[in-house]
Scaffold this motif. Structure first.
Motif, PDB file in Angstrom:
ATOM      1  N   TYR A  39       0.825  -1.206   0.000  1.00 18.99           N
ATOM      2  CA  TYR A  39       0.000   0.000   0.000  1.00 18.99           C
ATOM      3  C   TYR A  39       0.861   1.259   0.000  1.00 18.99           C
ATOM      4  CZ  TYR A  39      -2.679   3.852   1.950  1.00 18.99           C
ATOM      5  OH  TYR A  39      -3.229   5.098   2.170  1.00 18.99           O
ATOM      6  N   TYR A  40       1.909   1.284   0.833  1.00 16.65           N
ATOM      7  CA  TYR A  40       2.724   2.495   0.925  1.00 16.65           C
ATOM      8  C   TYR A  40       3.624   2.699  -0.299  1.00 16.65           C
ATOM      9  CZ  TYR A  40       1.196   3.878   5.540  1.00 16.65           C
ATOM     10  OH  TYR A  40       0.440   4.329   6.587  1.00 16.65           O
ATOM     11  N   ARG A  43       0.848   4.620  -2.209  1.00 16.42           N
ATOM     12  CA  ARG A  43       0.318   5.857  -1.639  1.00 16.42           C
ATOM     13  C   ARG A  43       0.957   7.125  -2.215  1.00 16.42           C
ATOM     14  NH1 ARG A  43      -1.202   7.285   4.619  1.00 16.42           N
ATOM     15  NH2 ARG A  43      -1.160   9.532   4.400  1.00 16.42           N
ATOM     16  N   ARG A  46      -0.642   7.767  -5.489  1.00 18.46           N
ATOM     17  CA  ARG A  46      -2.004   8.273  -5.288  1.00 18.46           C
ATOM     18  C   ARG A  46      -1.995   9.737  -4.878  1.00 18.46           C
ATOM     19  NH1 ARG A  46      -5.212   7.525   0.162  1.00 18.46           N
ATOM     20  NH2 ARG A  46      -3.641   9.117   0.574  1.00 18.46           N
ATOM     21  N   ASP A  47      -1.146  10.092  -3.898  1.00 20.87           N
ATOM     22  CA  ASP A  47      -1.110  11.475  -3.411  1.00 20.87           C
ATOM     23  C   ASP A  47      -0.652  12.438  -4.501  1.00 20.87           C
ATOM     24  OD1 ASP A  47      -1.985  10.582  -0.988  1.00 20.87           O
ATOM     25  OD2 ASP A  47      -0.027  10.652  -0.007  1.00 20.87           O
ATOM     26  N   VAL A 143      -7.191   3.012  -4.994  1.00 17.75           N
ATOM     27  CA  VAL A 143      -6.242   2.799  -3.894  1.00 17.75           C
ATOM     28  C   VAL A 143      -6.938   2.987  -2.546  1.00 17.75           C
ATOM     29  CG1 VAL A 143      -4.173   3.695  -2.748  1.00 17.75           C
ATOM     30  CG2 VAL A 143      -4.179   3.361  -5.210  1.00 17.75           C
ATOM     31  N   ALA A 144      -7.811   4.006  -2.456  1.00 16.37           N
ATOM     32  CA  ALA A 144      -8.534   4.217  -1.202  1.00 16.37           C
ATOM     33  C   ALA A 144      -9.436   3.033  -0.887  1.00 16.37           C
ATOM     34  CB  ALA A 144      -9.354   5.507  -1.295  1.00 16.37           C
ATOM     35  N   ASN A 147      -7.192  -0.075   0.020  1.00 14.62           N
ATOM     36  CA  ASN A 147      -6.580   0.001   1.338  1.00 14.62           C
ATOM     37  C   ASN A 147      -7.578  -0.387   2.421  1.00 14.62           C
ATOM     38  OD1 ASN A 147      -4.790   0.741   3.503  1.00 14.62           O
ATOM     39  ND2 ASN A 147      -5.862   2.678   3.637  1.00 14.62           N
ATOM     40  N   THR A 189       9.611   3.112  -2.802  1.00 24.61           N
ATOM     41  CA  THR A 189       9.172   4.057  -3.825  1.00 24.61           C
ATOM     42  C   THR A 189      10.264   5.072  -4.137  1.00 24.61           C
ATOM     43  OG1 THR A 189       6.867   3.803  -3.165  1.00 24.61           O
ATOM     44  CG2 THR A 189       7.420   5.776  -4.404  1.00 24.61           C
ATOM     45  N   SER A 205       4.070  -3.421  -6.288  1.00 27.97           N
ATOM     46  CA  SER A 205       3.005  -3.614  -5.312  1.00 27.97           C
ATOM     47  C   SER A 205       2.238  -4.911  -5.582  1.00 27.97           C
ATOM     48  CB  SER A 205       2.046  -2.419  -5.338  1.00 27.97           C
ATOM     49  OG  SER A 205       1.057  -2.543  -4.349  1.00 27.97           O
TER      50      SER A 205
END
Length: 447
Positions: A39-40, A43, A46-47, A143-144, A147, A189, A205
């Motif tokens: 997930y990280y 992330r 995604r951000d 992704v949200a 998660n 990442t 991932s």
């Protein structure tokens, strides 16, 4: 018999118990580690999409044209629209998840769910390679959803295979696997993005989720043997029931309603703090480098405090005192922090409250809530829990992200003053949850 024989026997019993729990504990730790690392890794991608100024990359071309014709600035509403889309997606997927867990046994639906996640990542890899318009919104929302569903299912599985006393002993260490994943994912990442590109990070991932499936299969084999020995019935049978049973359970079960209250107000304090922190950081640290260093120091402190508490405090606190202090201590700490921030919203104090809020959630409140699910039936454990962890969570996100936009025009003190009221709601919800869980049987029929 010598006087020290009972003490030696006690130590030997403890050692045998520890050795018996060690293999499943390691697989559970690795499962959460691989899941959170995966997930990280995603992330930051995604951000970056959520913060992108390129609306063509974020939103579908048809939506961009439609908004442009009406003079609407999609860029100014990006996060609000993405959070709204996430909530809608959560609601639409609830029946799909309900159908999966109703019709298939655990040994089938758990691997299938993660294999579906892997297929989605391969699809997004192709979209990112081709720079398809609208990929940002689709990926952000996915992704949200991924998660929340993946983590919720993880803890449902843990509650399915561990008893309440085992959960109190082990959940702190298992949760630490996720914290280590929170360190490892961003590091991967940072290390790989310049060499393999954003699109290929999604494949990294996907590999990590494949390792989660390996852990599920190993834990499932161990769990089936133990369930047979203990006579736990039905763990490997399909649950049946309605695909919308989770929503019905939320309506009918006082325990789930208390969980929903805690979730809603917990999300509220986090969302208000996160959004106002961004505004304060922009004002006090105009340079990108200084602002990045500020955020990095907060993340480092959160991870450090979290893992120390998980390793040295969570287990003895849950074993000796139960869930009550683990639920109430973070709630009161957040309330005090917001009260201070309403009087003095300075960056350093914001950072301290952020550390208290997130570290308290990850290391104490979350493991405490998850142990409660070991004492309920499987339908609540999988279906009801999923509604609280996904739909209620995202409704809180949606409600408070728009609330912050309305409150922010009046300044930080008002935002944090309202946040203190929300934190009070969290404390009252935690009291109610403590009361409801006390009514549960200590040794439920694990069907």
């Amino acid at each position: 018999m010598s006087p020290d024989m009972p003490a030696k026997a006690g130590r030997l019993d403890h050692l045998r118990l520890t050795l018996r729990e060690f293999p499943p504990l390691i697989w559970s730790f690795l499962y959460f580690f691989f899941l959170l690392t995966g997930y990280y890794v995603l992330r930051p991608v995604r951000d970056a999409m959520g913060a992108s100024a390129d609306v063509q990359a974020v939103f579908p071309a048809a939506l961009v044209r439609w908004a442009s014709e009406r003079g609407w600035d999609l860029g100014g509403l990006t996060l609000q629209l993405l959070f709204t889309g996430t909530f809608v997606a959560m609601l639409l997927l609830q029946p799909v998840y309900g159908a999966l867990v109703s019709r298939f046994p655990r040994r089938v639906f758990l691997p299938v769910l993660y294999l579906l996640f892997i297929v989605c990542l391969i699809g997004f890899h192709l979209l990112f390679e081709r720079e398809a318009p609208g990929r940002g919104a689709a990926f952000f929302i996915w992704v949200a959803v991924f998660n929340l569903f993946a983590v919720s299912v993880f803890w449902s599985f843990m509650a399915d295979i561990y008893s309440d006393p085992e959960a109190r002993r082990l959940y702190g260490f298992i949760a630490a696997g996720g914290t280590v994943g929170g360190f490892t994912g961003p590091s991967l990442t940072s290390l790989l993005v310049g060499q393999v590109g954003v699109a290929n990070l999604l494949l990294v991932s996907a590999v990590l989720l494949g390792l989660c499936v390996v852990c599920i299969l190993r834990l499932g084999r161990w769990a089936r043997l133990r369930e047979t020995e203990r006579g736990w019935r039905g763990a490997e049978q399909a649950m049946g029931g309605s695909v919308l049973a989770g929503l019905r359970l939320l309506r009918d079960e006082p325990l789930l309603r208390a969980m929903a209250v805690v979730m809603f107000f917990g999300v509220g304090v986090g969302t208000l703090l996160y959004n106002e922190q961004a505004a304060i950081a922009r004002a006090f640290f105009p340079e990108d480098g200084d602002r990045t260093a500020y955020y990095a120091s907060i993340d480092l402190a959160i991870n450090l405090v979290t893992i120390l508490v998980q390793l040295f405090v969570t287990r003895p606190l849950l074993v000796r005192f139960g869930v009550k202090p683990a639920l109430l201590i973070p709630a009161f700490a957040i309330l005090g922090g917001f009260a201070l921030l309403s009087a003095s919203p300075l960056p350093m104090l914001v950072a301290v409250v952020q550390v208290l809020t997130r570290a308290g959630e990850f290391s104490l409140a979350k493991p405490a809530r998850e142990t409660i699910y070991t004492r309920v039936g499987r339908e609540i454990r999988y279906k009801g829990k999923a509604v609280v962890d996904t739909a209620v969570y995202r409704f809180g996100d949606l409600f408070f992200v728009w609330s912050h936009k309305a409150l922010a025009v009046f300044g930080s003190s008002l935002v944090f003053g309202v946040g203190a009221l929300v934190a009070a709601g969290l404390g009252l919800g935690a009291f109610r949850l403590v009361r409801e869980q006390a009514r549960l049987p200590a040794d439920p029929d694990r069907r």
